[in-house]
Design an enzyme around this catalytic site. Structure first.
Site, PDB file in Angstrom:
ATOM      1  CG  ASP A 102      42.689   4.008  42.437  1.00 42.41           C
ATOM      2  OD1 ASP A 102      42.409   2.909  43.072  1.00 42.41           O
ATOM      3  OD2 ASP A 102      42.163   4.208  41.449  1.00 42.41           O
TER       4      ASP A 102
ATOM      5  CG  ASN B 132      34.675   8.555  33.952  1.00 40.21           C
ATOM      6  OD1 ASN B 132      35.283   7.553  34.002  1.00 40.21           O
ATOM      7  ND2 ASN B 132      35.081   9.735  34.423  1.00 40.21           N
TER       8      ASN B 132
ATOM      9  CG  HIS C 236      37.679   6.044  36.123  1.00 41.27           C
ATOM     10  ND1 HIS C 236      37.516   7.167  37.069  1.00 41.27           N
ATOM     11  CD2 HIS C 236      37.383   4.738  36.287  1.00 41.27           C
ATOM     12  CE1 HIS C 236      36.652   6.255  37.974  1.00 41.27           C
ATOM     13  NE2 HIS C 236      36.956   4.951  37.428  1.00 41.27           N
TER      14      HIS C 236
ATOM     15  CD  GLU D 225      38.011  10.653  36.890  1.00 43.06           C
ATOM     16  OE1 GLU D 225      37.938   9.575  36.027  1.00 43.06           O
ATOM     17  OE2 GLU D 225      37.518  10.888  37.735  1.00 43.06           O
TER      18      GLU D 225
HETATM   19  P1  PGA Z   1      33.327  -0.248  40.280  1.00 46.57           P
HETATM   20  O1  PGA Z   1      34.209   0.912  39.700  1.00 46.57           O
HETATM   21  O2  PGA Z   1      34.015  -1.459  39.955  1.00 46.57           O
HETATM   22  O3  PGA Z   1      32.660   0.183  41.469  1.00 46.57           O
HETATM   23  O4  PGA Z   1      32.217   0.052  39.090  1.00 46.57           O
HETATM   24  C1  PGA Z   1      35.160   0.481  38.926  1.00 46.57           C
HETATM   25  C2  PGA Z   1      36.202   1.896  38.665  1.00 46.57           C
HETATM   26  O5  PGA Z   1      35.624   2.981  38.606  1.00 46.57           O
HETATM   27  O6  PGA Z   1      37.245   1.566  38.167  1.00 46.57           O
END
Ligand code: PGA
Length: 245
Positions: free
Chosen positions: A67, A136, A138, A143
Site C-alpha cells: 500500500d 482494527n 486490517h 479496512e
Molecule cells: P504497525 O502497523 O506494524 O505499525 O503496527 C501494522 C498495520 O497497520 O498493518
C-alpha cells in the site's frame, strides 16, 4: 493455519526473516509481497544482517508492496516508498527497478489501482506475502467493512487507522485520509502468507481474526481460508487467544 510463538518482537522478527530467507534461497527469482509499519522492522533488520553476512542474495528478487498513502510521493519521509527504501532496499542488493509500490501521487488513482493489479499478474503473483495487522485487524489498508474488496483500490482510512498512524506525523491532521491498497485477492492468491503480530495492542485483533468467525468486519480473518498461512506472534499478541488461557 500454523502459529509460530515468539517471546518478543525481536524473536518474532527473526522467525519471520527465516521464512523469507528460505523462500529466497529456494526460489531466487521470487516475488515478495512486503509490508510497512513498525512490525516488520525487526524482520528487515534480520534480512539485512543475513545479506551482509553473505547468506542471502536479493539480486533476482522482485517485490510488491501492499500500500501507499494517496498524496505522498517517494520524497516524503512518511511515504511507504521512503520507508521501504531506507529500511530495506538501500541496504540489500535488490535492483530498485524490481521493487514496486503503488504511486501515491498519481493523477489518476483508479487507473493506478488497475495498473498495480496488472503488474502483480504480470509478475506471476506473489510467492510470499508478509503482513502486519492493524489494531482494527486490517491487512494492508483493507479496512473493516461490509465486504472483502478483491481488487487494488483507493480506501478511506478509518479513524482507528488514522489515530494509530498519527504517531509518525507532526499532528493527526497531517495523516492522509486515503490510501491505495492491494486488495484481498492478490493477498489470498499469494502462495504463502506470513503475518507478524507483536505487542498487547494487537492481542484483540489477533484473537478476533484467527479465533473468531471469518467476516469482512475483521479483514485479517479471511486468512483462515488460506492453505499456507503462518501467524508469527509474540506472547503479548497471543495473550487473549483461547490457547493462552
Ligand atoms: P504497525 O502497523 O506494524 O505499525 O503496527 C501494522 C498495520 O497497520 O498493518
Amino acid at each position: 493455519m500454523k502459529v509460530i510463538r515468539a517471546k518478543d518482537s525481536c524473536e518474532a522478527g527473526a522467525f519471520a526473516a527465516e521464512l523469507i530467507a528460505a523462500q529466497v534461497k529456494q526460489k531466487p527469482v521470487c516475488v515478495l509481497g512486503l509490508a510497512t509499519g513498525s512490525t516488520p522492522l525487526d524482520t528487515y533488520a534480520q534480512l539485512i544482517a543475513a545479506y551482509r553476512a553473505g547468506e542471502l542474495d536479493f539480486s533476482c528478487v522482485r517485490s510488491v508492496n501492499l500500500d501507499e498513502y494517496v498524496g505522498l510521493g517517494p520524497d516524503h519521509d512518511q511515504s511507504y516508498a521512503w520507508f521501504m527504501w531506507h529500511n530495506l532496499f538501500e541496504r540489500i542488493n535488490i535492483d530498485p527497478h524490481n521493487t514496486h509500490i503503488p504511486d501515491g501521487i498519481t493523477a489518476n488513482p483508479d487507473a493506478e489501482c488497475q495498473r498495480y493489479d496488472a503488474l502483480i499478474a504480470s509478475l506471476g503473483g506473489v510467492d510470499l506475502q508478509l503482513l502486519g495487522i492493524g489494531p482494527n485487524a486490517h491487512i494492508g489498508f483493507n479496512e473493516p467493512g461490509d465486504a472483502f474488496i478483491p481488487e487494488t483500490h483507493v480506501v478511506e482510512l478509518t479513524d482507528s487507522t488514522i489515530s494509530a498512524n498519527a504517531r509518525f506525523f507532526a499532528s493527526v491532521d497531517q495523516v492522509p485520509r486515503q490510501a491505495i491498497t492491494m486488495g484481498i485477492r492478490a493477498i489470498l492468491q499469494a502462495r504463502k502468507v506470513v503475518l507478524i503480530a507483536t505487542g498487547t495492542g494487537k492481542a484483540k485483533a489477533v484473537c478476533d481474526a484467527f479465533w473468531g468467525p471469518v467476516t469482512p468486519m475483521v479483514p485479517a480473518s479471511i486468512l483462515q481460508l488460506h492453505p499456507d498461512f503462518t501467524l508469527v506472534a509474540d506472547d503479548d499478541a497471543l495473550s487473549l487467544t483461547p490457547s493462552s488461557n
